[in-house]
Write a protein that holds these residues in place. Sequence first.
Motif, mmCIF file in Angstrom:
data_model
loop_
_atom_site.group_PDB
_atom_site.id
_atom_site.type_symbol
_atom_site.label_atom_id
_atom_site.label_comp_id
_atom_site.label_asym_id
_atom_site.label_seq_id
_atom_site.Cartn_x
_atom_site.Cartn_y
_atom_site.Cartn_z
ATOM 1 N N GLU A 135 19.275 33.232 -45.601
ATOM 2 C CA GLU A 135 20.138 34.394 -45.398
ATOM 3 C C GLU A 135 21.608 33.971 -45.366
ATOM 4 N N THR A 136 21.895 32.939 -44.580
ATOM 5 C CA THR A 136 23.269 32.444 -44.475
ATOM 6 C C THR A 136 23.257 30.980 -44.078
ATOM 7 N N GLY A 137 24.341 30.260 -44.349
ATOM 8 C CA GLY A 137 24.410 28.837 -44.021
ATOM 9 C C GLY A 137 23.724 27.988 -45.078
ATOM 10 N N ARG A 138 23.025 26.939 -44.653
ATOM 11 C CA ARG A 138 22.338 26.031 -45.568
ATOM 12 C C ARG A 138 21.080 25.485 -44.915
ATOM 13 N N LEU A 139 20.254 24.808 -45.732
ATOM 14 C CA LEU A 139 19.053 24.159 -45.236
ATOM 15 C C LEU A 139 19.338 22.676 -45.007
ATOM 16 N N PHE A 140 18.523 22.030 -44.167
ATOM 17 C CA PHE A 140 18.731 20.590 -43.974
ATOM 18 C C PHE A 140 18.208 19.826 -45.183
ATOM 19 N N THR A 141 18.644 18.589 -45.348
ATOM 20 C CA THR A 141 18.363 17.786 -46.541
ATOM 21 C C THR A 141 17.449 16.609 -46.220
ATOM 22 N N ASP A 142 17.005 15.908 -47.273
ATOM 23 C CA ASP A 142 16.176 14.706 -47.081
ATOM 24 C C ASP A 142 16.939 13.638 -46.319
ATOM 25 N N GLN A 143 18.241 13.513 -46.595
ATOM 26 C CA GLN A 143 19.045 12.511 -45.896
ATOM 27 C C GLN A 143 19.116 12.812 -44.394
ATOM 28 N N GLY A 147 17.719 10.458 -41.500
ATOM 29 C CA GLY A 147 18.671 10.036 -40.469
ATOM 30 C C GLY A 147 18.398 10.643 -39.104
ATOM 31 N N ARG A 148 17.312 11.411 -38.986
ATOM 32 C CA ARG A 148 16.938 12.037 -37.709
ATOM 33 C C ARG A 148 18.087 12.857 -37.134
ATOM 34 N N ARG A 149 18.744 13.592 -38.018
ATOM 35 C CA ARG A 149 19.886 14.402 -37.579
ATOM 36 C C ARG A 149 19.411 15.577 -36.736
ATOM 37 N N ARG A 150 20.239 15.974 -35.799
ATOM 38 C CA ARG A 150 19.916 17.087 -34.891
ATOM 39 C C ARG A 150 20.529 18.375 -35.439
ATOM 40 N N VAL A 151 19.879 18.895 -36.469
ATOM 41 C CA VAL A 151 20.309 20.145 -37.100
ATOM 42 C C VAL A 151 19.128 21.112 -37.099
ATOM 43 N N ALA A 152 19.417 22.405 -37.063
ATOM 44 C CA ALA A 152 18.359 23.414 -36.968
ATOM 45 C C ALA A 152 18.651 24.606 -37.858
ATOM 46 N N VAL A 153 17.590 25.126 -38.447
ATOM 47 C CA VAL A 153 17.647 26.383 -39.194
ATOM 48 C C VAL A 153 16.856 27.413 -38.390
ATOM 49 N N LEU A 154 17.424 28.587 -38.210
ATOM 50 C CA LEU A 154 16.818 29.589 -37.344
ATOM 51 C C LEU A 154 16.081 30.661 -38.144
ATOM 52 N N GLY A 179 16.501 20.335 -24.095
ATOM 53 C CA GLY A 179 17.607 19.594 -23.497
ATOM 54 C C GLY A 179 18.412 18.782 -24.481
ATOM 55 N N VAL A 180 17.962 18.705 -25.770
ATOM 56 C CA VAL A 180 18.662 17.920 -26.788
ATOM 57 C C VAL A 180 19.561 18.854 -27.599
ATOM 58 N N PRO A 181 20.858 18.542 -27.736
ATOM 59 C CA PRO A 181 21.757 19.435 -28.486
ATOM 60 C C PRO A 181 21.494 19.389 -29.986
ATOM 61 N N PHE A 182 21.480 20.576 -30.612
ATOM 62 C CA PHE A 182 21.280 20.714 -32.053
ATOM 63 C C PHE A 182 22.364 21.632 -32.607
ATOM 64 N N GLU A 183 22.821 21.311 -33.822
ATOM 65 C CA GLU A 183 23.774 22.175 -34.518
ATOM 66 C C GLU A 183 23.005 23.155 -35.407
ATOM 67 N N VAL A 184 23.307 24.435 -35.291
ATOM 68 C CA VAL A 184 22.681 25.448 -36.135
ATOM 69 C C VAL A 184 23.403 25.457 -37.484
ATOM 70 N N ILE A 185 22.659 25.220 -38.559
ATOM 71 C CA ILE A 185 23.298 25.127 -39.881
ATOM 72 C C ILE A 185 22.920 26.278 -40.812
ATOM 73 N N GLY A 186 21.886 27.056 -40.469
ATOM 74 C CA GLY A 186 21.478 28.136 -41.368
ATOM 75 C C GLY A 186 20.525 29.113 -40.703
ATOM 76 N N VAL A 187 20.363 30.273 -41.340
ATOM 77 C CA VAL A 187 19.458 31.316 -40.865
ATOM 78 C C VAL A 187 18.637 31.811 -42.059
#
Length: 403
Positions: A135-143, A147-154, A179-187
């Motif tokens: 809907e908006t934003g982006r999806l997470f990638t293979d990298q 890299g075990r990045r803390r990103v989330a798609v809602l 309790g672990v912080p995540f950045e929201v990157i997409g919906v």
Amino acid sequence: MLILEILLVAIDAVIANKLRSLLTMLGVVIGIAAVITMVALGEGAQRSVQARLGTLGANVLTVRPGQSFAGGLGRGQAMLSVEDAEALRANPRAIQAVSPELEGRIQVQYGASNANLSILGSWPTYFAVNNNQLETGRLFTDQEDKGRRRVAVLGALVGAQLGGVSSASLVGETIRIGGVPFEVIGVLKEKGSQGFSNPDESLYIPLSTAQLRVLGTDRVRSIAVQAASEGQMSEAMAEIDQILRREHRIRPGQDADFNIRDQASLLSTIQETTKTFTLLLAGIAAISLLVGGIGIMNIMLVSVTERTREIGLRKALGARPNDILFQFLIESLVLCLAGGAMGLLLGVGGSYALKQIAGWDTAVAPASVVLAFVFSGGVGVFFGIWPARRAANLTPIESLRYE
């Protein structure tokens, strides 16, 4: 007698006994309303299954862990791993995409709001395999997965669970998952409920991040596999079986410690089962129509007896047996069609009420409306023939002498 005159006489006879006519029609009203409502529930269930088929993604097979065996004895629940998924995508023949999945429920916090939500960790291929649209934003990638990045798609409705905000407004914000912080990157776009789960209320994060930072396991719950085409589903299933048997060191002839399911076939089976139950319920409801028809026949026989002198008078004035036959047959038909119309309105209204109040999936198909109305007319003709023939066969002299 002219057809129009016969029709008017029949309608006048029905109107002359309003209460009796209404009570006579009651069985037909209830029968038609029940049939319409039951078929509407079945049709709604059918359409719900079809909608779920459309949201699954094309040509998807699901691999789940099964029972592990050794020496003919069960050793407990087997497990699937990321290595299994990597083996499936290493040298694909009939396989197009692979998506290992790990799911759990975790407390999610945003600002002062928190909710217990479903967290699904997977590879980026998950969204294409399961036909999810952004809907908006982006999806997470293979990298980001590596890299075990803390990103989330809602999911589309996650924001409503976290303080009633718009999910789109959370893009770029930080939420806490366990309790672990995540950045929201997409919906994702809204997809709708799928039985016991609702993807619109889930959060999606990279699989490696879910395993090591959130859910604490190196296993996966299932592996979704998309076949190269619909015609290659069988080849893809055989390829999955061959590869996983090799990975799990299972000899030919031994029971596999995994299950492969075709989701479309599973839902098609559910659809067929729903159709069978719909026909069963509609058949049970149609019994009340037969009971109503018997009631109409009974009342018409009483009417013939009450109007014996009238029949004799009409015949003495030149009415033919066919005229009398049509008159009583039309009376029976009018009673059934009027009852059918009332039952139709009641059934459609009941279906709409169930949808609005109870939240059930209902859909009134035009074919069921026409069929129910025609069937009610058929009941009127079938159960009206005997009384009508009895009236037509009365002789004028006996009728005029009747007290």
